[in-house]
Design an enzyme around this catalytic site. Structure first.
Site, PDB file in Angstrom:
ATOM      1  N   SER A  84       0.791  -1.221   0.000  1.00  0.00           N
ATOM      2  CA  SER A  84       0.000   0.000   0.000  1.00  0.00           C
ATOM      3  C   SER A  84       0.831   1.284   0.000  1.00  0.00           C
ATOM      4  CB  SER A  84      -0.928   0.006   1.227  1.00  0.00           C
ATOM      5  OG  SER A  84      -1.836  -1.068   1.172  1.00  0.00           O
ATOM      6  N   ILE A 114      -0.797  -8.864  -9.785  1.00  0.00           N
ATOM      7  CA  ILE A 114      -1.171  -8.062 -10.943  1.00  0.00           C
ATOM      8  C   ILE A 114      -2.243  -8.776 -11.768  1.00  0.00           C
ATOM      9  CG2 ILE A 114      -0.333  -6.828 -12.962  1.00  0.00           C
ATOM     10  CD1 ILE A 114       0.770  -5.984 -10.109  1.00  0.00           C
ATOM     11  N   ARG A 148     -35.291 -23.556   6.372  1.00  0.00           N
ATOM     12  CA  ARG A 148     -34.731 -24.575   7.257  1.00  0.00           C
ATOM     13  C   ARG A 148     -35.551 -24.695   8.544  1.00  0.00           C
ATOM     14  NH1 ARG A 148     -31.381 -29.004   8.152  1.00  0.00           N
ATOM     15  NH2 ARG A 148     -30.212 -28.775  10.081  1.00  0.00           N
ATOM     16  N   GLN A 184     -22.862 -18.405   9.872  1.00  0.00           N
ATOM     17  CA  GLN A 184     -23.336 -18.879  11.175  1.00  0.00           C
ATOM     18  C   GLN A 184     -24.758 -19.424  11.071  1.00  0.00           C
ATOM     19  OE1 GLN A 184     -21.315 -19.029  13.687  1.00  0.00           O
ATOM     20  NE2 GLN A 184     -22.746 -19.765  15.243  1.00  0.00           N
ATOM     21  N   GLU A 225      -6.875  -2.468  -3.544  1.00  0.00           N
ATOM     22  CA  GLU A 225      -7.084  -1.023  -3.729  1.00  0.00           C
ATOM     23  C   GLU A 225      -6.733  -0.241  -2.460  1.00  0.00           C
ATOM     24  OE1 GLU A 225      -8.324   0.920  -6.395  1.00  0.00           O
ATOM     25  OE2 GLU A 225      -8.507  -0.741  -7.797  1.00  0.00           O
TER      26      GLU A 225
END
Length: 383
Positions: A135, A160, A273, A341, A368
């Site tokens: 960075s 890259i 479910r 979860q 980024e």
């Protein structure tokens, strides 16, 4: 439930959003799991995206594109990344870095390099990060030394996109060593990938976004003509900083799309479910968890679209881009984890969309500019 509705999107971006959604449903969603498991480059989907005029279309009309603005790109990004982040990244990386040339390069450079990308004949890449430097833009060590009417490039680049697949890349390299002008020591270059001294290989397989390919590039006395400099020598840092302001809004869109996918999966699973004689969604703790996911998502999306307007107007763009990128990508991580979860043991199965989404969510918080760096920018540019 429609999480990525048009209400917050400017009217002029509705059409491209609808095109992107239709393309994603037809080409990305049905193939997402296959490409994730195989780790293959989705060449056929990229070609379909080109034919649909949904790849490299931020390029101005004068160079063969549609001239899509930031709002249109963000609207398209949300839809692509909801369908699958790996394939979506490949579609967007096909023109990665082109903005630097069409905004700051010469007409000759645009005709030779930008037009073929817009017309689907070539693809580009952007080479910034290095094996030991991620960075710190001012700390990049790959060098480009002037030798007559050429520059001689030596060094390495890492992570890259399209480093192997691209026809040419935009390279960020050191051209000076002035300690008193730390931000004027780098320049941008167009480097064709068939140039002698350019060697690239794919990085070993990743845990996520497997349909997108990144490379390790080595430059060994790689020579390019001086006319391949974008802008002027020493402009690299500022050109890249401006480019990343727009790019980080797009990455915020990555986060929104991934978060939407996680919420959709969690909502469907918890309402289908059954446990202890009732659906999972009947339990108040689950309802609260889903409510929290929606709260975080809507907060992030509102911020991102506000940031889009600020960045487009160049109104403290760095601050807003960093805010949007950080909030949206971290929201994606949080809601994907909650979705895992809710899925319980099934969440770890490769065949589950939530498992793919959970892995993919971990990536945009890093690229980024890692979010720790974004927080530095937010604090430093707060007014």
């Amino acid at each position: 439930m429609e999480l990525l509705d048009d209400d917050i999107v400017p009217e002029h971006a509705h059409e491209i959003k609808a095109e992107a959604r239709e393309f994603a449903r037809e080409h990305i969603e049905p193939n997402a799991q296959e490409y994730f498991q195989s780790g293959e480059y989705p060449e056929e989907i990229l070609e379909a995206g080109r034919e649909a005029n949904l790849v490299a279309q931020d390029i101005p009309e004068e160079w063969g594109g549609r001239g899509l603005d930031l709002a249109q790109l963000l609207a398209m990004t949300e839809e692509f990344y909801r369908a699958d982040a790996g394939i979506a990244l490949t579609l967007q990386l096909a023109s990665f870095g082109c903005e630097i040339t069409y905004e700051h390069g010469t007409d000759e450079q645009c005709e030779e390099y930008i037009r073929p990308v817009a017309e689907g004949e070539q693809r580009s890449g952007l080479a910034v990060s290095e094996p030991e430097t991620g960075s710190d833009l001012a700390g990049m060590q790959t060098t480009a030394e002037k030798d007559g009417d050429e520059y001689v490039i030596n060094g390495e680049k890492y992570w890259i996109g399209n480093g192997v697949e691209a026809d040419w890349i935009t390279l960020y390299a050191r051209t000076g060593d002035d300690e008193d002008n730390r931000y004027g020591n780098h320049s941008m270059f167009i480097v064709p990938t068939d140039t002698d001294g350019y060697e690239a290989e794919h990085i070993p397989e990743k845990m996520a976004m497997r349909a997108s390919k990144q490379a390790h590039i080595e430059f060994d006395d790689c020579r390019v003509p001086a006319e391949n400099v974008i802008g002027s020598e020493g402009d690299g840092f500022m050109l890249l900083a401006d480019f990343f302001n727009h790019g980080r809004v797009a990455v915020a869109g990555h986060g929104l799309g991934i978060a939407a996918a996680a919420i959709e999966e969690a909502w469907e699973f918890t309402h289908d479910r059954e446990e202890f004689g009732k659906t999972i969604s009947d339990f108040q703790s689950v309802q609260h968890g889903l409510a929290d996911m929606l709260l975080e998502f809507e907060s992030a999306r509102t911020l991102v679209w506000r940031a889009r307007k600020k960045v487009a107007a160049e109104d403290n763009a760095g601050y807003w881009a960093a805010m949007a990128k950080t909030k949206a990508t971290e929201t994606a991580v949080d809601v994907a984890e909650q979705g895992m979860q809710f899925h319980g043991g099934r969440s770890v199965l490769d065949e589950r969309r939530i498992a793919r989404v959970y892995r993919d969510a971990r990536i945009p918080v890093i690229y980024e500019g890692a979010n720790e760096i974004q927080r530095n920018l937010i604090y430093g540019q707060a007014e």
